[in-house]
Design an enzyme around this catalytic site. Structure first.
Site, mmCIF file in Angstrom:
data_model
loop_
_atom_site.group_PDB
_atom_site.id
_atom_site.type_symbol
_atom_site.label_atom_id
_atom_site.label_comp_id
_atom_site.label_asym_id
_atom_site.label_seq_id
_atom_site.Cartn_x
_atom_site.Cartn_y
_atom_site.Cartn_z
ATOM 1 N N TYR A 273 38.603 45.100 47.793
ATOM 2 C CA TYR A 273 38.130 46.371 48.344
ATOM 3 C C TYR A 273 37.650 46.226 49.779
ATOM 4 C CZ TYR A 273 39.239 49.086 44.358
ATOM 5 O OH TYR A 273 39.965 49.733 43.402
ATOM 6 N N HIS A 428 33.154 48.483 41.176
ATOM 7 C CA HIS A 428 34.296 47.594 40.953
ATOM 8 C C HIS A 428 33.875 46.200 40.485
ATOM 9 C CE1 HIS A 428 37.257 50.445 42.156
ATOM 10 N NE2 HIS A 428 36.592 50.729 43.259
ATOM 11 N N HIS A 430 32.610 43.075 38.120
ATOM 12 C CA HIS A 430 32.878 42.551 36.777
ATOM 13 C C HIS A 430 31.606 41.876 36.254
ATOM 14 C CE1 HIS A 430 37.560 42.374 37.087
ATOM 15 N NE2 HIS A 430 37.070 43.511 37.505
ATOM 16 N N ASP A 448 41.081 33.737 37.647
ATOM 17 C CA ASP A 448 40.321 34.961 37.406
ATOM 18 C C ASP A 448 41.388 36.004 37.089
ATOM 19 O OD1 ASP A 448 37.494 36.453 38.899
ATOM 20 O OD2 ASP A 448 39.112 37.554 37.962
#
Lengths: 748, 748
Positions: A273, A428, A430, A448
């Site tokens: 992002y 966004h 995790h 990942d």
């Protein structure tokens, strides 16, 4: 709102408080400048990188002009025709504007004007986009985000033909298209425009840029400081599950620059992002730099925008692909258009760092503007240096105090550890505290997963986030970190996760052969404290470096711990007995476990469990200090996946049940290689004979590593004090060890 | 035996009957010649490709000399230390011999001599290798095959230092090492030496080459014609499950040249083994060419050896990787050492085809001998042309009458179809009649699994064939072809399969935009006749060519038919309803089905079933003419795989139950692309609106293809007559079609 702006203004450096007077000078002035255009024209034909880009862009635009203009009535989600068409339109208009300036060929100006007037004709009566999924619907696109993309590009196209248009034409366009367009994404959509989020950054940039072109200071002020609103959306969630707005956050571009970037330039949502957001950040900053140089926008927050570019470039693997921290689509790299912008602007305004030219050469293109000609000239003049990436520790949080991300690199990216001990990362993020991934020369060794989405591929959920992003990709068990009691960190709840962050314990990359990072997490599971220490160690006797991973868990009750390693490639050999099931069942019912099949299950045969695999024609062995009661699981992704949205990836998982305080000690050891052409396997077995936890209490933890020839290395760390000067003494097996600082490593 | 040799001799061309008189001339004479060495010395330093290879080889050998000589007591399987060490030894000796000749530095001769004497000291009393698995155990290695490898290389090393050694040294080596070594792999092992098989070719070459160096005609005769034996092993099977020897086969090198190669140069075991076998074939031929030019070995069987090299190069994908037909490890390519030999020798003795230089440049190395200097000089002198691969149809069988393999290529390997309608392929054959694989620019679109083995990777079954090679990789269901009643072709029995072969119906690559191959198989399932016609079609309106696949099944009873497509990558979208199971169970109990999980099951929603996927950032759609009762299966490999030997590959499978005579019509359509960097998906949907079987009877089959704009193409074929001149007329839906030849295609 006025009050909020005042408060905020008090925090700003003096330069930003200067009275806002728009320069009246000629166009273009936004991204291209008249001086820049003159320079480009003077050098044209003698700057290979610039000339090549120009040729390519010209061919693209000419082909589009040939096909004719189409501005269809908005209808589709991303991936669908109308969406993709409007995207192509704004990109082509921006390019056509540039070509008009450089080549002085009116066909490009005509094209931009004609298309703008088609939009003008349509926009006046355009309702909200018919797709209703977004929390902030656009008009040309299903979400304001994409409408903002449109305006950021089209502002540049408008700037390029501004002087060429008649005053009446400008009046019509501004009245019927640009101003209502800007109003829709700002005044009509405060829940979008006033956020601290990449969505808002696009919105702010869009409104600000069209404001700068139109000479409309009110729009510029909106862009910088947000719009008045009724705090609509406070506490609600957006399409991705993040809070739309949170208490205490100030709106506007400057706030967006302030909050998500750490002082080191790390963007809290992660590099994927950051790459996306960098474009509006930099292009609007470039516009402010050109039109309002007195703001000193590139010096803002100690030059955070330029630092952010450096941070972002460092968050890529040997092939330039960004590490998929949080939501990130694999394959995105510094070859992306937004990174061309980032590199060119940074080179131009940020001290002409010749290492950036190394990236620019790999990108093979430049911006067709003042910054791009700077880069192309420097490349032509042989100033390029390679962009060598080193180990780096990047803090997270506006003040740099919300954890961070460390990247330990050995050699020329021969082994790269990405270790995440950051904040939640907004919507966004995790749930993967203290997780890591491992790369060898740009290839994933332990991965990942990234996101569960096929961006802009319409067949897959309209190109949007898939439900498996929530049910799998964000869950803790999808990552190379510890899951307690089959529950994700913070119960997988954004409300909780966004309140906390991990803490750096220490970071030391001073010795290239022993680089260590250690961090703690005490909030993911209340009552349980995690400390994970990861070291990249290169021993003389081993041809490759290895990763030492010490995960110390302190808990006040008994738990089940699952520690997976998502290896790539194929199992070679293990040193324990296991069984495989006749039918494959899921590993659990929720929190991501419902997506995992159990392909095999065993018990340790000894104190060291060994798991070897091959990936990309290279061998790897994981050696783990295991207890007799541990379960060793082979898992495979893909259960409860009715649309085949998930990859069928595998993990090796150590499960420890009924355990409170414990330590997981693991070595991940790359070794050797295989050639399918010569069919020769080199160094295909582990070089490690034994791994032992030789000491562990609240003060110290020590691990010994023995190689096949009987040499032993010893890693000792203090669990209480990470100060560098502190002297430590410890007796292990009747032998005295003394050292200073948080850890000591005595090599093999 | 004498009798057999006489019979065989009567079939040979006159040149081969010339009295065998060994040339007495000086050494080296085997692969290098004195004249060649002089030429090399004269050009050295001015031939970049040769010089670079020399430099690399010298560095390798110098490093080995530095490390010292080790000839350990034999103990391990492939991948183990003693195995790999002896392999390295023979390779290094051969190279050291070459370096001695070129550089005249005695350290290389000393190294070869010292190592040979260490072997001499050991060999005298060496028992059979302790590992007992082989049908023909070696002494240095577990199988005679590897011992033969050793002697093929060491003959060259011995030749290089022959004149430099004293007569007494030669006497000792020949008496104690070379002769007993040659005797062991020939006289002591007729079940190995007298086969028609790549094993025997290595044995023959080894004995013949040492014979040529020693000037021992008796050994050369053995090599050419085999040894006397008691027909030991007749009807037995070897380690790979093939017959060791079959009735009527003649032994010796010439027989091995005669039988496995078709007149087109296709080697019946497939390209992976052809690559392996080519080295002894060519190197022994080169030796015979040098020492016994009167034999005209390269003209034998109409120049089959040189044709074989061309065939082999054509059996590779755009990256030079060989198609894994039958047992073949993926990744093996024309970069292999044996192909350097093949290309260099073929260039040198076969008319200096400049396209071979295109391969040699990609290989980046040459042989350090007469042939290599030829190639390197020609490359230096700018004679290189690219090796452009065209469509090719290669017959199988000694007489070219046992089916074959067709490769249809569109453009510059933009789309490549590999269609197999060959004979069994000896012990390395798979039960996959009328199977195919599909490539786009060197990437697999629909894959052939290849073999289940990790060659020379000791952790995986000693680097040898895994049991899954038999239970999975060879089975019919592992391939993109029809399985009837869950039973493999020929019941998966070599005894039956090796008696039969498919038949070419027709092949036509004359029109690059419509290339067709059709073949029949009537023995795989008694009572069922298969005719599969595959066409690569490029329509003007489609940006990429597609594959049309018409599989006509005629059976006298009702059966279950399974037709799988082993796609790579990830499912995008399907146009039918399906369910996924809660737990994964196997698809069947045997014949490969026990390795497949059923991941999903559905029924056609319409007469056209559509299945789209993405692989390597490209989109593909399979459109199949389906019946309402068909079952559509998603399968995943990996069940009953206790050692994790199998990849977790997927297939889309059409199952038709209770069906006798029927037709499977499929289009596999590559379209569009995706960029994870620009995140733009282009042309991501199929361009085909409808696929119909519009006519089918015993005489004709016709298929129509309709695109999204309503244009319709028509493919009609005659089922009875494939002669080109034959005129056909057919009425379909009141419309008359007339054409000549086996098929007609009327484009969209």
């Amino acid at each position: 709102m006025r009050f909020a702006r005042l408060i905020f203004a008090m925090l700003l450096p003096a330069a930003l408080l200067a009275p806002v007077i728009l320069h009246a000078g000629e166009h273009p002035k936004l991204i291209m400048t008249r001086a820049g255009v003159e320079k480009i024209k003077a050098e044209l034909g003698r700057v290979p990188l610039f000339d090549a880009t120009l040729k390519k862009v010209r061919a693209q635009v000419d082909a589009e002009i040939e096909k004719g203009i189409d501005t269809p009535v908005p209808k589709d989600y991303s991936g669908g025709y109308t969406h993709e068409r409007h995207k192509l339109n704004f990109a082509t208009m921006q390019k056509a504007g540039v070509l008009f300036q450089i080549l002085e060929d009116e066909k490009y100006a005509n094209y931009v004007r004609d298309m703008l007037f088609q939009y003008e004709a349509m926009y006046k009566d355009l309702p909200l986009h018919p797709k209703e999924r977004s929390y902030a619907r656009g008009k040309l696109f299903w979400q304001n985000l994409n409408d903002s993309n449109w305006l950021v590009y089209v502002s540049q196209a408008y700037d390029a033909i501004y002087d060429w248009l008649s005053a009446a034409e400008r009046e019509t366009l501004e009245q019927n298209l640009f101003r209502p367009f800007a109003d829709h994404i700002s005044i009509d959509s405060p829940q979008f425009f006033n956020r601290v989020h990449n969505h808002a950054t696009w919105g702010n940039a869009a409104v600000g840029m069209i404001g700068l072109v139109m000479g409309d200071d009110e729009l510029v002020q909106r862009a910088l400081y947000g719009v008045e609103d009724d705090r609509n959306g406070m506490g609600d969630k957006d399409d991705d599950g993040g809070f739309i707005r949170e208490e205490g956050q100030q709106p506007g571009f400057l706030s967006n620059l302030e909050e998500p970037f750490s002082p080191d330039g790390y963007y809290t949502e992660g590099p994927y992002y950051q790459r996306y957001a960098m474009y509006p950040f930099l292009v609007f900053a470039q516009a402010l730099h050109n039109v309002k140089p007195e703001m000193g926008i590139f010096e803002y927050k100690d030059g955070v925008l330029l630092k952010a570019v450096d941070a972002l470039l460092n968050l890529s693997d040997a092939d330039g692909e960004f590490f998929p921290i949080n939501d990130g689509q694999k394959g995105m790299s510094y070859h992306a258009r937004s990174l061309v912008t980032a590199v060119d602007i940074t080179f131009h305004v940020g001290g002409q760092d010749p290492r950036l030219l190394g990236i620019a050469e790999k990108q093979g293109q430049v911006l067709l503007d003042d910054t791009g000609i700077s880069v192309a000239l420097a490349v032509r003049d042989g100033k390029t240096q390679p962009f060598e990436k080193k180990s780096i520790n990047l803090s997270d949080g506006p003040d740099g105090k919300q954890g961070g991300v460390a990247v330990l690199r050995y050699g020329d990216e021969d082994l790269t550890l990405v270790y995440k001990y950051a904040a939640q990362g907004l919507s966004h993020g995790h749930y993967d505290k203290l997780s890591f991934s491992l790369y060898e020369k740009g290839e994933e060794v332990l991965q990942d997963y990234g996101l569960a989405r096929f961006v802009n591929i319409e067949q897959k959920g309209g190109g949007n986030y898939l439900k498996e992003n929530t049910t799998w990709a964000k869950q803790t068990i999808a990552h190379n970190t510890l899951t307690q009691n089959e529950t994700s960190h913070f119960q997988g709840k954004y409300e909780i996760g966004s309140k906390h962050h991990s803490e750096l314990y220490f970071y030391d990359d001073s010795n290239p052969d022993v680089q260590v990072v250690s961090a703690t997490e005490t909030n993911a599971y209340p009552g349980t404290a995690l400390k994970r220490t990861m070291a990249i160690i290169k021993n003389e006797k081993f041809s490759k470096p290895f990763l030492l991973d010490i995960l110390k868990v302190v808990s006040d009750k008994e738990n089940q711990y699952d520690l997976p390693f998502y290896y790539m490639g194929q199992v070679m050999k293990v040193n324990f007995e296991y069984t495989i099931p006749v039918t494959l069942s899921v590993l659990g019912e929720q929190n991501g476990y419902q997506h995992l099949y159990l392909e095999g299950k065993g018990r340790p045969a000894s104190g060291n469990t060994r798991f070897s695999w091959m990936a990309n024609d290279k061998f790897y062995t994981l050696t783990s200090v295991t207890e007799a009661a541990d379960e060793l699981l082979f898992t495979r992704l893909g259960a409860n996946d009715p649309e085949f949205n998930l990859r069928r990836d595998a993990a090796f998982m150590v499960r420890r049940k009924g355990s409170g305080t414990t330590v997981f000690v693991t070595v991940v050891e790359p070794h050797g290689s295989y050639s399918p052409v010569s069919e020769i396997a080199l160094d295909s077995n582990s070089n490690i004979a034994g791994l032992k936890l030789v000491y562990d209490d609240e003060h110290y933890t020590a691990v010994s590593i023995e190689d096949l020839e009987g040499h032993t290395g010893m890693f000792i760390m203090s669990n209480k004090d990470a100060t560098t000067s502190k002297q430590h003494e410890l007796k292990i097996d009747f032998k005295e060890y003394s050292w200073s600082g948080p850890y000591s490593y005595l090599g093999l």
